[in-house]
Every structure is written in C-alpha cells, then in structure tokens.
Design an enzyme around this catalytic site. Structure first.
Site, mmCIF file in Angstrom:
data_model
loop_
_atom_site.group_PDB
_atom_site.id
_atom_site.type_symbol
_atom_site.label_atom_id
_atom_site.label_comp_id
_atom_site.label_asym_id
_atom_site.label_seq_id
_atom_site.Cartn_x
_atom_site.Cartn_y
_atom_site.Cartn_z
ATOM 1 C CB SER A 1 -20.426 10.699 -11.000
ATOM 2 O OG SER A 1 -20.108 9.580 -10.239
ATOM 3 C CD GLN B 1 -17.899 6.707 -17.412
ATOM 4 O OE1 GLN B 1 -17.193 7.654 -17.085
ATOM 5 N NE2 GLN B 1 -17.482 5.478 -17.323
ATOM 6 C CD GLU C 1 -13.875 6.577 -15.240
ATOM 7 O OE1 GLU C 1 -14.367 5.768 -16.040
ATOM 8 O OE2 GLU C 1 -14.398 6.880 -14.158
#
Ligand SMILES: Cc1cc2nc3c(=O)[nH]c(=O)nc-3n(C[C@H](O)[C@H](O)[C@H](O)COP(=O)(O)OP(=O)(O)OC[C@H]3O[C@@H](n4cnc5c(N)ncnc54)[C@H](O)[C@@H]3O)c2cc1C
Length: 377
Positions: free
Chosen positions: A158, A123, A241
């Site tokens: 990440s 992302q 999320e």
C-alpha cells in the site's frame, strides 16, 4: 473517551482543541479526491501537526519525539477524531521496527524525518503465495560485498507509489527453516531496479501496488537487526499494525455514527424498527471496541508492549466498520447508485478490505485461539 485525566492531561486536551480550531483543515474530503491529492494532503497535515508540536508525543526526545505517555497520544488522536481531520500517516507503526531493532545510527537517520513527515514509508511484506503464510516469502537477497542484491516480487504494498522508503522482508537463507531465513532491510522505494505498478482495489482507488525487484542493491548498513532475525521484526510490526495504536479511530467512528443518525432522522427513518436495530448494533460494537481500546491503553501505560491480544480490537474494528458502512449503504438506498456525489457504495466496498489487510479475520481468530486462549493448533 471517559477515563480520568489528570490536570496536565486536561490542559493538553484544551491546548489541542484550541489549536485544531485554528489549524485543522476544513473541506478536505471535497478537496482531496484522488489518491495523489490525498497523499499530498497527508504530508502537509503531518508537517503542520509536527510544527504544532503534536507528532511523536510518546516517542523519545532524542529521536524527535516528546517523551510523554501513551495517554497524550490517545488524547491527541481523540481530538483529531472529534475534529474529523485527516489521519496521521498510518505507516508510522513501521518506525517501530527501526525503533526496536535498529542501530543508533539508523534511529538518528530515519526516525526524525519520519516524524516530520519528510519521508513516507511502505510495507513490503506480502507476496504472491505469501500473505497469511507470510513465512513462505521468496524474494531473495544475496550478500555481495557490502550490499545485498534483491530479486523478487512484493504484492499489495500500500502506498508504494508515493513512498520514499520500504521496510522489506527478504529471504537470505534458502536452507534454513522458513521462519529463520528471513531478514529485514530498509530500501529506498526509488532505488534502480524497482518497478512499482499500482493496483486498483474494489472502490477503484489505486491504493496498493505490486513491487518488482530486479537486482536491486541495498547497502548492508540498511539491514535492521541481525541476519535471519526478520521474522521477529515482522511480528513486532504486525502487533503494532493490528493493535489499536490509534485510539482516535473511536472518536472518528462515533462522529461517523452521529452523521448517519442525522441522515436517518432527515429521511424520517429514526422510528423505523429495522433502522433503529441497525444503529443500535453499530453503537454496541463501537462501545465494545472503545472499552477494549481503553483497556489496552492502560496496558501500554503500564509498559506492556502490544501482543496477540491486539487481534481482539482488530476484529471488533472490522465488525464495527463493516456494520456501519452496511448501514450507510442501506440509508442511501437507490441514491447510492444514482447520485454521482454519493460515496456510500465506495465506502461499503472499501470496508471489506479491513478483514484482509494486516492479516485476515480468520488469521486474527487463529492468533487468539493459539496464542491467547492456548488452544491446540
Ligand atoms: C487493501 C489491502 C492493502 C494491503 N496492504 C499491504 C501492505 O501495505 N503491505 C503488505 O505487506 N501487505 C498488504 N496487504 C496484504 C495482506 O496482508 C494480505 O492480503 C493478507 O495477509 C492475506 O493474504 P493473501 O491475500 O495472500 O490471502 P491468503 O493467505 O491466500 O488467504 C485466502 C483466504 O484463506 C484464508 N486462510 C489462509 N490461511 C488460513 C488459515 N491458516 N486458517 C484459516 N483461514 C486461512 C484467509 O483468511 C483468506 O480468507 C494488503 C491487502 C489488501 C487487500
């Protein structure tokens, strides 16, 4: 979980439980020590689950899913948590961007391999100077013929070092109001011009990365939604999320708390008033989280998409995880720093990141104040 399940749902739960007895990986924490090993384990596990018919339960059949209700996802995740298996790829919520805003061709191209675990995602939202104030992002994309040319830097991406694809927010109009000039692109994470540098977080794991874009070409058919509509897409992704998309975290949490109670008993601490108070506190926050998640599940089953109220679950999860890891560290005592195999200090440090990624706790509180309680900005 203790909400009522009908006969088909109960039969599904039994089927999952029996399947896990045969297929769930054992000893995976001992075997997958490094980020690389963990990444490989997640891919294998997602594939095994896919072949077992357990991935994308609530996704439409035409994109590789099973077209079932959110309750089936919840049952699966609950059983995965109880069996203490590895997590399913936590980046699948990114598929919501494609699912909600992508063209039919994009859905067919990206969603089935995502569910199979053939492609991993990252992302690319945050940047230096654009975290809480995400709309401040400056990575630019200039349209040249049938492709965008992207330049800039992303930060805290990440899993970028293991990813195949990236959901990327870019600025396509420098003159528009800052929320309006943003567009969402899908780029290969291995495209020429991308440099990825892993960053070690507080527990020493290179979990997240910096991504540099130097004249990276992205074909226009990899744009999701309309030009300038990226902010709305970002908010959809963040709602998934931040929300309790994975109800299995409750079962995982309860399993971990039972393990800590076992450690307290072994060390003769179960009658110690301070230890009892700490265990009770973790239990109570966990219970509040469980009830909130069940409430949100019924909203999901009633067809309501996740919204700003997901920040409640996020704050409770943060509190629960941080209280539990503090308790774990206290139960370990000096062994946390002297025993090489003791992971309580690393877990404690890692738990501090939950109040940052996906939006800090302060930002979650702002969202609740403004968007749920209607308080002035
Ligand atoms: C482990 C980890 C993984 C991450 N993974 C990803 C990822 O995969 N992809 C991605 O795009 N991003 C990722 N992030 C980035 C994350 O979303 C940002 O770090 C986060 O949004 C905070 O932004 P910032 O770091 O720029 O801090 P800042 O926005 O600079 O905030 C600094 C402090 O100021 C406070 N603050 C800022 N604005 C306000 C305000 N308006 N009101 C009250 N307080 C405020 C914050 O709460 C914080 O305490 C990750 C971060 C971490 C730590």
């Amino acid at each position: 979980m203790d909400y009522r399940e009908n006969a088909e749902e109960l039969a599904f739960r039994t089927r999952v439980r029996e399947w896990l007895l045969v297929n769930a990986p054992t000893n995976w924490r001992e075997e997958a020590k490094t980020e690389e090993q963990m990444g490989a384990l997640h891919r294998r596990w997602q594939r095994t689950l896919y072949e077992g018919g357990f991935v994308g339960l609530s996704w439409p059949v035409e994109y590789g899913g099973h077209g079932l209700t959110a309750t089936y996802e919840a049952i699966l995740n609950d059983e995965l948590g109880r069996a203490d298996t590895p997590r399913i790829s936590f980046h699948n919520y990114l598929g919501r961007a494609i699912f909600t805003y992508g063209s039919e061709e994009q859905k067919q191209r990206f969603l089935p391999p995502m569910l199979r675990g053939d492609i991993q995602w990252c992302q690319g939202f945050s940047e230096p100077g654009a975290g809480s104030d995400l709309a401040n992002l400056r990575t630019s994309a200039e349209l040249k013929g049938d492709r965008y040319v992207v330049n800039g830097q992303k930060l805290w991406t990440s899993g970028a070092q293991h990813a195949d694809w990236c959901v990327l927010l870019v600025r396509t109009d420098k003159d528009a109001a800052k929320h309006r000039g943003i567009t969402c692109l899908l780029t290969s994470a291995k495209a020429p011009g991308i440099t990825i540098r892993p960053i070690k977080i507080s527990d020493g794991a290179p979990e997240t990365c910096e991504m540099f874009f130097d004249d990276v070409e992205v074909p226009i058919d990899q744009q999701i939604g309309e030009t300038g509509a990226g902010w709305r897409i970002a908010m959809t992704v963040l709602a998934f999320e931040r929300g309790p998309g994975d109800i299995g975290m409750i079962a995982t949490f309860q399993t971990a708390l039972r393990r800590l109670e076992g450690i307290a008993a072994e060390r003769g601490l179960l009658q110690d008033p301070e230890t009892r108070k700490a265990i009770a506190r973790v239990y109570v926050i966990g219970e509040a989280l469980r009830l909130n998640v069940v409430e949100q599940l019924s909203q999901r089953n009633a067809g309501k998409p996740p919204g700003p109220e997901g920040s409640v679950a996020r704050l409770l999860l943060t509190k629960a995880e941080q209280a539990m890891r503090t308790l774990e560290l206290e139960l370990s005592g000096a062994a946390a720093f002297t025993e090489p195999g003791d992971t309580s200090f690393a877990s404690y440090l890692r738990s501090r990141t939950i109040s940052i990624f996906g939006g800090t706790s302060q930002i979650q509180k702002n969202i609740l104040a403004n968007q749920v309680l209607g308080m002035p900005r």
